[in-house]
Write a protein that holds these residues in place. Structure first.
Motif, PDB file in Angstrom:
ATOM      1  N   PHE A 150       0.844  -1.205   0.000  1.00  0.00           N
ATOM      2  CA  PHE A 150       0.000   0.000   0.000  1.00  0.00           C
ATOM      3  C   PHE A 150       0.871   1.244   0.000  1.00  0.00           C
ATOM      4  N   ILE A 151       1.890   1.268   0.860  1.00  0.00           N
ATOM      5  CA  ILE A 151       2.803   2.419   0.919  1.00  0.00           C
ATOM      6  C   ILE A 151       3.513   2.599  -0.416  1.00  0.00           C
ATOM      7  N   ASP A 152       3.872   1.484  -1.058  1.00  0.00           N
ATOM      8  CA  ASP A 152       4.573   1.526  -2.346  1.00  0.00           C
ATOM      9  C   ASP A 152       3.630   1.791  -3.520  1.00  0.00           C
ATOM     10  N   ARG A 153       2.321   1.941  -3.235  1.00  0.00           N
ATOM     11  CA  ARG A 153       1.309   2.204  -4.258  1.00  0.00           C
ATOM     12  C   ARG A 153       1.247   1.082  -5.292  1.00  0.00           C
ATOM     13  N   LYS A 154       1.109  -0.128  -4.789  1.00  0.00           N
ATOM     14  CA  LYS A 154       0.976  -1.313  -5.632  1.00  0.00           C
ATOM     15  C   LYS A 154      -0.330  -2.014  -5.275  1.00  0.00           C
ATOM     16  N   PRO A 155      -1.449  -1.543  -5.814  1.00  0.00           N
ATOM     17  CA  PRO A 155      -2.758  -2.062  -5.396  1.00  0.00           C
ATOM     18  C   PRO A 155      -2.961  -3.538  -5.683  1.00  0.00           C
ATOM     19  N   VAL A 156      -2.412  -4.038  -6.788  1.00  0.00           N
ATOM     20  CA  VAL A 156      -2.591  -5.457  -7.118  1.00  0.00           C
ATOM     21  C   VAL A 156      -1.917  -6.332  -6.067  1.00  0.00           C
ATOM     22  N   TRP A 157      -0.679  -5.995  -5.726  1.00  0.00           N
ATOM     23  CA  TRP A 157       0.024  -6.776  -4.710  1.00  0.00           C
ATOM     24  C   TRP A 157      -0.617  -6.605  -3.342  1.00  0.00           C
ATOM     25  N   CYS A 158      -1.122  -5.408  -3.066  1.00  0.00           N
ATOM     26  CA  CYS A 158      -1.842  -5.183  -1.810  1.00  0.00           C
ATOM     27  C   CYS A 158      -3.026  -6.145  -1.724  1.00  0.00           C
ATOM     28  N   ALA A 159      -3.784  -6.264  -2.803  1.00  0.00           N
ATOM     29  CA  ALA A 159      -4.935  -7.171  -2.824  1.00  0.00           C
ATOM     30  C   ALA A 159      -4.509  -8.620  -2.660  1.00  0.00           C
ATOM     31  N   VAL A 160      -3.433  -9.005  -3.338  1.00  0.00           N
ATOM     32  CA  VAL A 160      -2.956 -10.406  -3.261  1.00  0.00           C
ATOM     33  C   VAL A 160      -2.611 -10.772  -1.827  1.00  0.00           C
ATOM     34  N   TRP A 161      -1.889  -9.907  -1.142  1.00  0.00           N
ATOM     35  CA  TRP A 161      -1.457 -10.225   0.219  1.00  0.00           C
ATOM     36  C   TRP A 161      -2.613 -10.214   1.204  1.00  0.00           C
ATOM     37  N   ILE A 162      -3.609  -9.357   0.973  1.00  0.00           N
ATOM     38  CA  ILE A 162      -4.787  -9.362   1.843  1.00  0.00           C
ATOM     39  C   ILE A 162      -5.574 -10.651   1.657  1.00  0.00           C
ATOM     40  N   LEU A 179      -8.026  -0.945  -1.032  1.00  0.00           N
ATOM     41  CA  LEU A 179      -7.695  -0.953  -2.456  1.00  0.00           C
ATOM     42  C   LEU A 179      -8.037   0.348  -3.182  1.00  0.00           C
ATOM     43  N   PRO A 180      -9.191   0.997  -2.909  1.00  0.00           N
ATOM     44  CA  PRO A 180      -9.451   2.259  -3.617  1.00  0.00           C
ATOM     45  C   PRO A 180      -8.423   3.354  -3.338  1.00  0.00           C
ATOM     46  N   LEU A 181      -7.663   3.188  -2.257  1.00  0.00           N
ATOM     47  CA  LEU A 181      -6.694   4.213  -1.864  1.00  0.00           C
ATOM     48  C   LEU A 181      -5.249   3.801  -2.136  1.00  0.00           C
ATOM     49  N   ALA A 182      -5.055   2.565  -2.612  1.00  0.00           N
ATOM     50  CA  ALA A 182      -3.703   2.028  -2.740  1.00  0.00           C
ATOM     51  C   ALA A 182      -2.948   2.597  -3.932  1.00  0.00           C
ATOM     52  N   THR A 183      -3.610   3.367  -4.788  1.00  0.00           N
ATOM     53  CA  THR A 183      -2.922   3.994  -5.914  1.00  0.00           C
ATOM     54  C   THR A 183      -2.309   5.333  -5.542  1.00  0.00           C
ATOM     55  N   GLY A 184      -2.559   5.783  -4.309  1.00  0.00           N
ATOM     56  CA  GLY A 184      -2.039   7.073  -3.872  1.00  0.00           C
ATOM     57  C   GLY A 184      -3.046   8.188  -3.983  1.00  0.00           C
ATOM     58  N   ASN A 185      -4.217   7.904  -4.557  1.00  0.00           N
ATOM     59  CA  ASN A 185      -5.288   8.904  -4.668  1.00  0.00           C
ATOM     60  C   ASN A 185      -6.079   8.905  -3.370  1.00  0.00           C
ATOM     61  N   TYR A 186      -5.840   9.933  -2.549  1.00  0.00           N
ATOM     62  CA  TYR A 186      -6.461   9.984  -1.223  1.00  0.00           C
ATOM     63  C   TYR A 186      -7.549  11.045  -1.197  1.00  0.00           C
ATOM     64  N   ALA A 187      -8.335  11.100  -2.261  1.00  0.00           N
ATOM     65  CA  ALA A 187      -9.429  12.063  -2.336  1.00  0.00           C
ATOM     66  C   ALA A 187     -10.559  11.649  -1.406  1.00  0.00           C
ATOM     67  N   ARG A 188     -11.411  12.619  -1.048  1.00  0.00           N
ATOM     68  CA  ARG A 188     -12.519  12.349  -0.134  1.00  0.00           C
ATOM     69  C   ARG A 188     -13.467  11.294  -0.695  1.00  0.00           C
ATOM     70  N   SER A 189     -13.677  11.318  -2.006  1.00  0.00           N
ATOM     71  CA  SER A 189     -14.566  10.330  -2.618  1.00  0.00           C
ATOM     72  C   SER A 189     -14.022   8.921  -2.458  1.00  0.00           C
ATOM     73  N   ARG A 190     -12.701   8.775  -2.540  1.00  0.00           N
ATOM     74  CA  ARG A 190     -12.082   7.454  -2.347  1.00  0.00           C
ATOM     75  C   ARG A 190     -12.241   6.987  -0.904  1.00  0.00           C
TER      76      ARG A 190
END
Length: 355
Positions: A150-162, A179-190
């Motif tokens: 998640f810190i490295d902004r790797k959503p696919v790997w984040c999902a795999v490990w979860i 996962l919606p936030l794992a790309t680094g987009n920390y908008a309120r909608s996310r």
């Protein structure tokens, strides 16, 4: 006394070594190895020792098939392979601890002070997870790997490990909300989307059979439930500590992992809503939040905040006091963790029979 001395000694290490970063990293490696051995090679220590032993005994092919069709297949697959290959039950603790500490290491090496991060995990998370609830301990370790992704902004790997973590402990699936936030987009909608995704998972954990199983596995008595409420309370205070004192300087100085600290701090505060329903369910989820709690506490010396020295000391003092009270007055602790024994020092006959 063994546990208290270990905790006090570990807590003193980051302060004794001062600003010597290289020495801290060297000491961190040795400390990680020693705590792993302390956890992995214990013998008849931990509240779930007998419970997992009976799981090991019944891990035959029909049980494995049911697990593959239901939940937590990775855990049952390991027990099945151990059983069929005549590998003794205590080795399950070694496997679980290895998964836990590898995950902790992958998250620790992303911290300015890995040693402080590690020692802050000892009195609550390490004692309760890889030294007792080993199945969830493995799940927490794999979640730590997911948090590093998640810190490295790797959503696919984040999902795999979860998903892999939920193969050991199904409650880890709740953290797919990241996962919606794992790309680094920390908008309120996310953030709102992540909150909506959390609702089904929390309802699944708090409903009917799940709550009953949680009580059976982690508590067993009213005294233990009271302990769960205290642990949840510490997490709530930790989340408030972040929002009141650390949020703005963290966002300014450490933007790469601000989203993780902010999101998990919100989760810590929201745990208070679970206490009236079931402190045990809150406790169960809370163990997954402790790695980020330790990350927050260990980061305080690096943040530009007022009264930084006092703020740095407070988490250590609070955790030390809590652990001292727990070890001194808890019947649960006395029965589960004392005396400490290790099969590295013997027990050959008992070892190969499991108990």
């Amino acid at each position: 006394m063994t546990y208290l001395l270990a905790t006090y000694g570990l807590f003193l290490l980051p302060f004794q070594l001062g600003r010597r970063a290289l020495v801290k990293r060297q000491v961190y490696g040795v400390t990680l190895l020693l705590i792993f051995v302390f956890s992995a090679f214990r013998f008849e220590v931990g509240c779930d020792w007998s419970g997992y032993y009976f799981q090991y005994l019944k891990a035959d092919r029909p049980s494995l098939q049911l697990a593959l069709e239901g939940g937590e297949p990775l855990w049952w697959s390991i027990l099945y392979l151990m059983n069929t290959q005549n590998i003794p039950y205590p080795v399950a603790n070694v496997i679980s601890s290895a998964i836990f500490f590898v995950g902790v290491h992958l998250l620790a090496r992303r911290q300015p002070n890995p040693l402080a991060f590690l020692v802050l995990l000892f009195p609550i998370l390490i004692i309760n997870m890889p030294m007792s609830a080993i199945r969830q301990g493995a799940g927490v370790g794999l979640l730590c790997v997911a948090l590093a992704a998640f810190i490295d902004r790797k959503p696919v790997w984040c999902a795999v490990w979860i998903v892999l973590a939920s193969g050991f402990h199904s409650s880890a699936a709740v953290f797919l909300i990241l996962l919606p936030l794992a790309t680094g987009n920390y908008a309120r909608s996310r953030i709102m989307l992540a909150a909506v995704l959390a609702i089904p998972g929390v309802l699944l954990l708090s409903g009917g059979d799940a709550a009953e199983i949680a009580v059976d596995r982690y508590v067993g008595t009213g005294v233990d439930a009271a302990g769960a409420a205290f642990r949840v309370g510490v997490l709530v205070l930790s989340g408030l500590f972040f929002f009141l004192f650390l949020r703005r300087p963290w966002r300014r100085q450490f933007p790469s992992d601000f989203a993780l600290a902010h999101l998990f701090s919100m989760a810590m505060v929201l745990l208070i809503a679970l206490v009236p329903v079931s402190s045990v369910i809150g406790d169960r989820l809370g163990y997954f939040l402790i790695p980020v709690q330790a990350m927050i506490f260990a980061r305080v010396p690096f943040l530009d905040i007022p009264n930084r020295k006092l703020m740095t000391l407070l988490p250590y003092i609070g955790l030390a006091l809590m652990f001292t009270v727990w070890t001194s007055v808890s019947y649960h602790f006395q029965q589960c963790y004392l005396p400490y024994n290790s099969w590295l020092f013997g027990f050959p006959n008992s070892l190969w029979s499991g108990l």
